[in-house]
Design an enzyme around this catalytic site. Structure first.
Site, short mmCIF file in Angstrom:
data_model
loop_
_atom_site.label_atom_id
_atom_site.label_comp_id
_atom_site.label_asym_id
_atom_site.label_seq_id
_atom_site.Cartn_x
_atom_site.Cartn_y
_atom_site.Cartn_z
N SER A 42 34.58 -9.62 43.56
CA SER A 42 33.63 -9.94 42.50
C SER A 42 32.55 -8.87 42.39
O SER A 42 32.35 -8.06 43.31
CB SER A 42 32.98 -11.31 42.71
OG SER A 42 31.80 -11.20 43.48
N CYS A 43 31.82 -8.93 41.29
CA CYS A 43 30.70 -8.01 41.05
C CYS A 43 29.57 -8.23 42.03
O CYS A 43 28.71 -7.37 42.21
CB CYS A 43 30.20 -8.16 39.62
SG CYS A 43 29.53 -9.80 39.23
N LYS A 44 29.54 -9.37 42.69
CA LYS A 44 28.42 -9.72 43.56
C LYS A 44 28.40 -8.91 44.85
O LYS A 44 27.38 -8.90 45.57
CB LYS A 44 28.47 -11.22 43.89
CG LYS A 44 28.36 -12.14 42.68
CD LYS A 44 27.02 -12.04 41.99
CE LYS A 44 26.88 -13.10 40.90
NZ LYS A 44 25.57 -13.07 40.25
N ASP A 45 29.49 -8.24 45.19
CA ASP A 45 29.49 -7.40 46.39
C ASP A 45 28.39 -6.35 46.30
O ASP A 45 27.76 -6.00 47.30
CB ASP A 45 30.84 -6.69 46.54
CG ASP A 45 31.97 -7.62 46.91
OD1 ASP A 45 31.71 -8.83 47.09
OD2 ASP A 45 33.12 -7.16 47.01
N ALA A 48 24.89 -7.95 46.82
CA ALA A 48 24.79 -8.56 48.15
C ALA A 48 24.47 -7.50 49.20
O ALA A 48 23.56 -7.68 50.03
CB ALA A 48 26.08 -9.28 48.50
#
Length: 453
Positions: A42-45, A48
Site C-alpha cells: 500500500s501507499c502507507k509504507d 509509515a
C-alpha cells in the site's frame, strides 16, 4: 550485486500504468499510480517509515520502544515493517469494519491487534482514536503515531510520491485524483505538483458518511453527514490536520456500492487487483468526466492490494448480501438459490409461544409458518408477538394457535418476482414458495427489496 539491505529500501518508485478499458469513454489519458507494488502492498509504507524515522530523530521514539497507532490496516502494515527491521514493538488499534484479512496480516507480522467498535463518536473512550491515545499514555516507552495529524505523513508524499509522478509523466500531469482519509497523500502530492505547475488540478474522492466534501464547499463541519459506511481507508468523521483543503480543488463522493463494483471492474478489465478505495478512486475519475480535455493527463492513485479484501469485495456472497451484485432476478426461484438447501423453519399449533421465540432467535428470522397435520394453517411474526406481549406478559406459555395470524400465501417457484411482490402487504410480510420436490421455502419482503435494488 544489486540488492536492498532490508525491506524498507524497496519502498517507493511504484509504476504508473495506463488504463485502457474502464476509462474508454473519457477524452483524456488516465494513468494509475499503483501503490500495491510497495513491500507492504500500500501507499502507507511511505509515510509509515517517514513518521518512524522522524520520531527517532527527535527522540519521541526510543530504542526498544512501542509504536501505537489507530489504523484501517495499511498504515499498520507499513509500521510493522519498520518495527521489524528497527526492533520495536507494535500495537495496532483497528475498527471492527476492517476486513479479517487485514487483521490476520497485521498479526502475521508481529503486531498486537486491538479491535474497537466503528459506530461510536471519535471522542468516545471506546473509539480507536481514544484507545490509541490511552494506550500510548499507559505503555512504558510508547509512542502514539497519530497519522491524522502527524506532519511527516504529508511530508513523505511531498518528498516521494509527488516527485515520482512528476518525473514519470515528464511534467505533463494535469490532474491528480485520490481517495482522502488521513489527507497525507493528497496534501503532500498536491503541494509538490502545484509548486511545479500551479495549474495542476487536485481532486479528492470522498465517501457518503464522511464530512470532507461539504466542509470543502461550505466550511461547515456537518455532523448530520456522519454515518457508518462500508468503504475502508477513505472518508472521515473528523478533520485531520493533514488534509490541506487549500491545496484541494474539490471533492466528489462515491457510494459504497460503486466502490465495490468498480474495484471488481478494475480486476476484470485492467488486470489490477486493488482494494476498495481504488474502486472509489476510479469511479471518482469517471464522475469528473466533464472536467477533462483530450490533451489532459490524469493520474489516479490506487492505494492498496485486493488481497486484503478477498473475504469482502471479491466474495460473491458478501457482495450479494449488500445488494452490490447486479444480479438479474426474474423468477421466485432466483431468490432462493443461495439458501435452497436450508430447511424451512416451522412451528406447530400446539407448541408454546416460547418455542417460536427461541427459533426466531436461533435462526435469526422474523416470520415463521405454523402447521398442523393438515398443512400450513397460520403464521407468526415479530410484530404479532410484540403486540401480544405488550398486552399480556404471560404469552410465552400460551399455545401458538391462540396468537397465530393467517397462513402465508403459497406461490410456485416459476412465478415472477413482480407477481409475488403484490402479495407482500403490511398485513402479510412473507410468502411460501412450493418447490418442484414438494418442499417449501419462505420469501420475505426483505428478499424482494434486495432483488429490486
Amino acid at each position: 550485486m544489486k540488492y536492498a539491505n532490508n525491506i524498507l529500501e524497496t519502498i517507493g518508485n511504484t509504476p504508473l500504468v495506463k488504463l485502457n478499458h474502464i476509462v474508454q469513454d473519457l477524452p483524456c489519458t488516465v494513468l494509475a499510480k499503483v501503490e500495491y507494488f510497495n513491500p507492504g502492498s500500500s501507499c502507507k509504507d511511505r509515510m509509515a517509515l517517514k513518521m518512524v524515522e522522524d520520531a527517532e530523530k527527535d527522540g519521541r521514539l526510543q530504542p526498544g520502544g512501542t509504536i501505537i497507532e489507530g489504523t484501517s490496516g495499511n498504515t499498520g502494515m507499513g509500521l510493522a515493517l519498520a518495527a521489524i527491521v528497527k526492533g520495536y514493538k507494535l500495537i495496532c488499534v483497528i475498527t471492527d469494519k476492517q476486513s479479517k484479512e487485514k487483521m490476520d496480516i497485521l498479526r502475521a507480522v508481529g503486531a498486537e491487534v486491538i479491535v474497537c467498535p466503528t459506530d461510536v463518536e471519535p471522542d468516545d473512550p471506546r473509539s480507536y482514536y481514544s484507545v490509541s491515545k490511552r494506550l500510548a499514555e499507559e505503555t512504558p516507552g510508547g509512542w502514539y503515531v497519530n497519522q491524522y495529524d502527524n506532519p511527516s505523513n504529508t511530508q513523505a508524499n511531498y518528498e516521494q510520491t509527488g516527485p515520482e509522478i512528476w518525473e514519470q509523466t515528464n511534467g505533463k500531469v494535469t490532474h491528480f485524483i485520490v481517495g482522502v482519509g488521513t489527507g497525507g497523500t493528497i496534501s503532500g502530492v498536491a503541494k509538490y505538483l502545484k509548486e511545479q505547475n500551479p495549474n495542476v488540478k487536485v481532486w479528492g474522492v470522498d465517501t457518503y458518511g464522511s464530512v470532507f466534501k461539504k466542509y470543502k464547499e461550505t466550511g461547515i463541519f456537518d455532523e448530520n453527514e456522519i454515518y457508518s459506511y462500508v468503504t475502508e481507508g477513505i472518508g472521515e468523521d473528523i478533520l485531520p490536520k493533514n488534509v490541506n483543503f487549500d491545496l484541494i480543488d474539490g471533492f466528489t463522493k462515491v457510494t459504497d456500492k460503486d466502490a465495490a463494483v468498480y474495484t471488481r471492474r478494475l480486476a476484470l478489465e485492467e488486470g489490477l487487483f486493488v482494494g476498495m478505495s481504488s474502486g472509489s478512486a476510479i469511479k471518482g475519475v469517471l464522475q469528473l468526466k466533464e472536467k477533462f480535455k483530450p490533451e489532459d493527463v490524469v493520474v489516479v492513485l490506487f492505494h492498496d492490494s485486493g488481497s486484503r479484501y478477498v473475504g469482502k469485495i471479491f466474495n460473491d456472497e458478501w457482495m450479494r448480501e449488500r445488494g452490490y451484485l447486479d444480479t438479474k432476478y426474474k423468477k421466485v426461484a432466483d431468490l432462493i438459490q443461495n439458501h435452497i438447501e436450508k430447511p424451512l423453519v416451522i412451528v406447530k399449533t400446539e407448541e408454546l409461544v416460547s418455542h417460536a421465540l427461541e427459533r426466531m432467535q436461533n435462526f435469526k428470522i422474523s416470520q415463521i409458518p405454523v402447521v398442523n397435520t393438515e398443512g400450513f394453517v397460520g403464521s407468526l411474526s415479530e410484530v404479532n408477538l410484540f403486540q401480544a406481549f405488550i398486552k399480556d406478559r404471560n404469552i410465552a406459555e400460551k399455545p401458538i394457535k391462540e396468537l397465530m395470524g393467517k397462513p402465508y400465501p403459497i406461490v410456485e417457484s416459476s412465478q415472477t418476482i413482480e407477481e409475488v411482490s403484490k402479495l407482500i402487504t403490511p398485513e402479510n410480510q412473507a410468502v411460501l414458495v412450493k418447490l418442484d420436490n414438494g418442499k417449501y421455502h419462505i420469501i420475505t419482503k426483505y428478499d424482494i427489496i434486495r432483488a429490486i435494488q
